[in-house]
Design a protein around this motif. Structure first.
Motif, PDB file in Angstrom:
ATOM      1  N   ARG A 126       0.832  -1.209   0.000  1.00  0.00           N
ATOM      2  CA  ARG A 126       0.000   0.000   0.000  1.00  0.00           C
ATOM      3  C   ARG A 126       0.865   1.256   0.000  1.00  0.00           C
ATOM      4  O   ARG A 126       0.589   2.221  -0.712  1.00  0.00           O
ATOM      5  CB  ARG A 126      -0.950  -0.007   1.189  1.00  0.00           C
ATOM      6  CG  ARG A 126      -2.086  -1.019   1.069  1.00  0.00           C
ATOM      7  CD  ARG A 126      -3.106  -0.892   2.194  1.00  0.00           C
ATOM      8  NE  ARG A 126      -2.550  -1.156   3.519  1.00  0.00           N
ATOM      9  CZ  ARG A 126      -2.392  -2.361   4.044  1.00  0.00           C
ATOM     10  NH1 ARG A 126      -2.738  -3.441   3.361  1.00  0.00           N
ATOM     11  NH2 ARG A 126      -1.878  -2.503   5.262  1.00  0.00           N
ATOM     12  N   ALA A 127       1.908   1.250   0.794  1.00  0.00           N
ATOM     13  CA  ALA A 127       2.807   2.410   0.857  1.00  0.00           C
ATOM     14  C   ALA A 127       3.536   2.605  -0.473  1.00  0.00           C
ATOM     15  O   ALA A 127       3.695   3.739  -0.935  1.00  0.00           O
ATOM     16  CB  ALA A 127       3.811   2.231   1.984  1.00  0.00           C
ATOM     17  N   GLU A 128       3.972   1.502  -1.076  1.00  0.00           N
ATOM     18  CA  GLU A 128       4.639   1.603  -2.374  1.00  0.00           C
ATOM     19  C   GLU A 128       3.696   2.172  -3.424  1.00  0.00           C
ATOM     20  O   GLU A 128       4.113   2.950  -4.281  1.00  0.00           O
ATOM     21  CB  GLU A 128       5.187   0.246  -2.801  1.00  0.00           C
ATOM     22  CG  GLU A 128       6.403  -0.165  -2.007  1.00  0.00           C
ATOM     23  CD  GLU A 128       6.874  -1.578  -2.299  1.00  0.00           C
ATOM     24  OE1 GLU A 128       6.151  -2.352  -2.973  1.00  0.00           O
ATOM     25  OE2 GLU A 128       7.985  -1.924  -1.831  1.00  0.00           O
ATOM     26  N   GLN A 129       2.420   1.817  -3.359  1.00  0.00           N
ATOM     27  CA  GLN A 129       1.444   2.367  -4.303  1.00  0.00           C
ATOM     28  C   GLN A 129       1.238   3.855  -4.064  1.00  0.00           C
ATOM     29  O   GLN A 129       1.133   4.629  -5.015  1.00  0.00           O
ATOM     30  CB  GLN A 129       0.109   1.619  -4.228  1.00  0.00           C
ATOM     31  CG  GLN A 129      -0.863   2.024  -5.314  1.00  0.00           C
ATOM     32  CD  GLN A 129      -0.302   1.812  -6.719  1.00  0.00           C
ATOM     33  OE1 GLN A 129       0.176   0.736  -7.055  1.00  0.00           O
ATOM     34  NE2 GLN A 129      -0.338   2.850  -7.536  1.00  0.00           N
ATOM     35  N   GLN A 130       1.195   4.265  -2.803  1.00  0.00           N
ATOM     36  CA  GLN A 130       1.078   5.693  -2.500  1.00  0.00           C
ATOM     37  C   GLN A 130       2.283   6.452  -3.030  1.00  0.00           C
ATOM     38  O   GLN A 130       2.131   7.535  -3.605  1.00  0.00           O
ATOM     39  CB  GLN A 130       0.955   5.916  -0.993  1.00  0.00           C
ATOM     40  CG  GLN A 130      -0.384   5.542  -0.423  1.00  0.00           C
ATOM     41  CD  GLN A 130      -0.397   5.774   1.083  1.00  0.00           C
ATOM     42  OE1 GLN A 130       0.017   4.910   1.850  1.00  0.00           O
ATOM     43  NE2 GLN A 130      -0.853   6.943   1.493  1.00  0.00           N
ATOM     44  N   LEU A 131       3.458   5.894  -2.848  1.00  0.00           N
ATOM     45  CA  LEU A 131       4.678   6.513  -3.356  1.00  0.00           C
ATOM     46  C   LEU A 131       4.641   6.594  -4.879  1.00  0.00           C
ATOM     47  O   LEU A 131       4.935   7.638  -5.467  1.00  0.00           O
ATOM     48  CB  LEU A 131       5.899   5.712  -2.895  1.00  0.00           C
ATOM     49  CG  LEU A 131       7.238   6.134  -3.477  1.00  0.00           C
ATOM     50  CD1 LEU A 131       7.581   7.561  -3.076  1.00  0.00           C
ATOM     51  CD2 LEU A 131       8.321   5.155  -3.030  1.00  0.00           C
ATOM     52  N   ARG A 132       4.265   5.498  -5.524  1.00  0.00           N
ATOM     53  CA  ARG A 132       4.182   5.473  -6.986  1.00  0.00           C
ATOM     54  C   ARG A 132       3.195   6.536  -7.479  1.00  0.00           C
ATOM     55  O   ARG A 132       3.469   7.244  -8.445  1.00  0.00           O
ATOM     56  CB  ARG A 132       3.760   4.085  -7.463  1.00  0.00           C
ATOM     57  CG  ARG A 132       3.664   3.932  -8.969  1.00  0.00           C
ATOM     58  CD  ARG A 132       3.405   2.492  -9.359  1.00  0.00           C
ATOM     59  NE  ARG A 132       4.513   1.631  -8.966  1.00  0.00           N
ATOM     60  CZ  ARG A 132       5.682   1.568  -9.601  1.00  0.00           C
ATOM     61  NH1 ARG A 132       5.895   2.301 -10.657  1.00  0.00           N
ATOM     62  NH2 ARG A 132       6.629   0.751  -9.187  1.00  0.00           N
ATOM     63  N   ASN A 133       2.050   6.666  -6.802  1.00  0.00           N
ATOM     64  CA  ASN A 133       1.054   7.672  -7.191  1.00  0.00           C
ATOM     65  C   ASN A 133       1.615   9.083  -7.042  1.00  0.00           C
ATOM     66  O   ASN A 133       1.399   9.938  -7.903  1.00  0.00           O
ATOM     67  CB  ASN A 133      -0.219   7.526  -6.357  1.00  0.00           C
ATOM     68  CG  ASN A 133      -0.987   6.265  -6.686  1.00  0.00           C
ATOM     69  OD1 ASN A 133      -0.779   5.619  -7.705  1.00  0.00           O
ATOM     70  ND2 ASN A 133      -1.887   5.882  -5.793  1.00  0.00           N
ATOM     71  N   MET A 134       2.334   9.327  -5.948  1.00  0.00           N
ATOM     72  CA  MET A 134       2.918  10.647  -5.722  1.00  0.00           C
ATOM     73  C   MET A 134       3.909  10.997  -6.822  1.00  0.00           C
ATOM     74  O   MET A 134       3.871  12.090  -7.401  1.00  0.00           O
ATOM     75  CB  MET A 134       3.616  10.704  -4.357  1.00  0.00           C
ATOM     76  CG  MET A 134       4.240  12.056  -4.047  1.00  0.00           C
ATOM     77  SD  MET A 134       5.236  12.072  -2.516  1.00  0.00           S
ATOM     78  CE  MET A 134       3.991  11.799  -1.283  1.00  0.00           C
ATOM     79  N   VAL A 135       4.797  10.062  -7.151  1.00  0.00           N
ATOM     80  CA  VAL A 135       5.813  10.307  -8.175  1.00  0.00           C
ATOM     81  C   VAL A 135       5.148  10.451  -9.546  1.00  0.00           C
ATOM     82  O   VAL A 135       5.513  11.333 -10.332  1.00  0.00           O
ATOM     83  CB  VAL A 135       6.891   9.198  -8.161  1.00  0.00           C
ATOM     84  CG1 VAL A 135       7.838   9.329  -9.339  1.00  0.00           C
ATOM     85  CG2 VAL A 135       7.654   9.233  -6.841  1.00  0.00           C
ATOM     86  N   THR A 136       4.158   9.626  -9.833  1.00  0.00           N
ATOM     87  CA  THR A 136       3.441   9.729 -11.113  1.00  0.00           C
ATOM     88  C   THR A 136       2.780  11.101 -11.246  1.00  0.00           C
ATOM     89  O   THR A 136       2.854  11.735 -12.311  1.00  0.00           O
ATOM     90  CB  THR A 136       2.395   8.608 -11.246  1.00  0.00           C
ATOM     91  OG1 THR A 136       3.069   7.350 -11.201  1.00  0.00           O
ATOM     92  CG2 THR A 136       1.625   8.711 -12.554  1.00  0.00           C
ATOM     93  N   ASP A 137       2.161  11.574 -10.177  1.00  0.00           N
ATOM     94  CA  ASP A 137       1.535  12.904 -10.215  1.00  0.00           C
ATOM     95  C   ASP A 137       2.570  13.998 -10.466  1.00  0.00           C
ATOM     96  O   ASP A 137       2.324  14.931 -11.249  1.00  0.00           O
ATOM     97  CB  ASP A 137       0.794  13.188  -8.904  1.00  0.00           C
ATOM     98  CG  ASP A 137      -0.452  12.337  -8.723  1.00  0.00           C
ATOM     99  OD1 ASP A 137      -0.907  11.697  -9.706  1.00  0.00           O
ATOM    100  OD2 ASP A 137      -0.977  12.304  -7.584  1.00  0.00           O
ATOM    101  N   LEU A 138       3.720  13.892  -9.820  1.00  0.00           N
ATOM    102  CA  LEU A 138       4.780  14.879 -10.024  1.00  0.00           C
ATOM    103  C   LEU A 138       5.312  14.841 -11.460  1.00  0.00           C
ATOM    104  O   LEU A 138       5.594  15.882 -12.067  1.00  0.00           O
ATOM    105  CB  LEU A 138       5.918  14.652  -9.035  1.00  0.00           C
ATOM    106  CG  LEU A 138       5.601  14.966  -7.571  1.00  0.00           C
ATOM    107  CD1 LEU A 138       6.690  14.431  -6.660  1.00  0.00           C
ATOM    108  CD2 LEU A 138       5.417  16.466  -7.379  1.00  0.00           C
TER     109      LEU A 138
END
Length: 192
Positions: A126-138
């Motif tokens: 779940r944390a890795e997905q949150q991180l991936r989403n943050m980086v994708t948004d950036l």
């Protein structure tokens, strides 16, 4: 009960919980995962065993709570870094550097018995997905502003960044980590 009393009790419970998590992590680091007992944790925390059992059923539950707190702290740290600047390019660079430095600091964690125990849990995914989403948004924002190449999907670039920066775990210094971030960012620039 008066509100102040409730707040005081909640603050006390939070303090006991945090002290328990910290003491457990220190004991595991010092003695190893299988050597830590609830009695040792209670003694290190300065509370009775019966009180400890009111908070946690066993050592594994304490370790999972500690790990959850660590993950939440890292994600909050990245969000704070992200929100610190308005420029899309600087924001991306700051988050990638912070992520790489966090990875570097916890380099030995995944290769241990404790790492194997903690990383079997779904909270890591779940944390890795949150991180991936943050980086994708950036990256999406960076592509929109011209800081990041637009010929590759932001989700693919996020994978590139996260896999490349995972190498920070094995680097010898923070200077080497920053060089890795520079090289990773170079691969994100728009083609000429």
């Amino acid at each position: 009960m008066p509100r102040l009393w409730n707040e005081t009790i909640q603050a006390h419970r939070a303090a006991v919980r945090d002290a328990t998590l910290d003491a457990t992590a220190a004991l595991v680091a010092q003695h190893g995962l299988t050597s830590v007992t609830m009695s040792a944790i209670a003694e290190a925390t300065g509370i009775g065993r019966a009180t400890l059992y009111k908070y946690f059923p066993d050592v594994e539950a304490i370790l999972l709570a500690w790990h959850e707190r660590q993950i939440a702290g890292h994600l909050q740290q990245l969000a704070d870094v992200r929100d610190h600047t308005n420029d899309a390019g600087q924001r991306l660079q700051a988050v990638l550097e912070a992520y790489a430095l966090i990875s570097h600091q916890s380099h030995g964690h995944r290769d241990t018995e404790l790492g194997a125990f903690l990383h079997r849990d779904g909270q890591v995914a779940r944390a890795e997905q949150q991180l991936r989403n943050m980086v994708t948004d950036l990256l999406t924002e960076g592509a929109r502003t011209g800081h990041v190449r637009g010929d590759v999907a932001p989700s693919e670039l996020a994978s590139y960044c996260l896999y490349a920066l995972a190498a920070a775990r094995s680097l010898p210094s923070k200077t080497a980590v920053r060089r890795l971030v520079t090289v990773t960012l170079a691969g994100l620039r728009p083609p000429r």
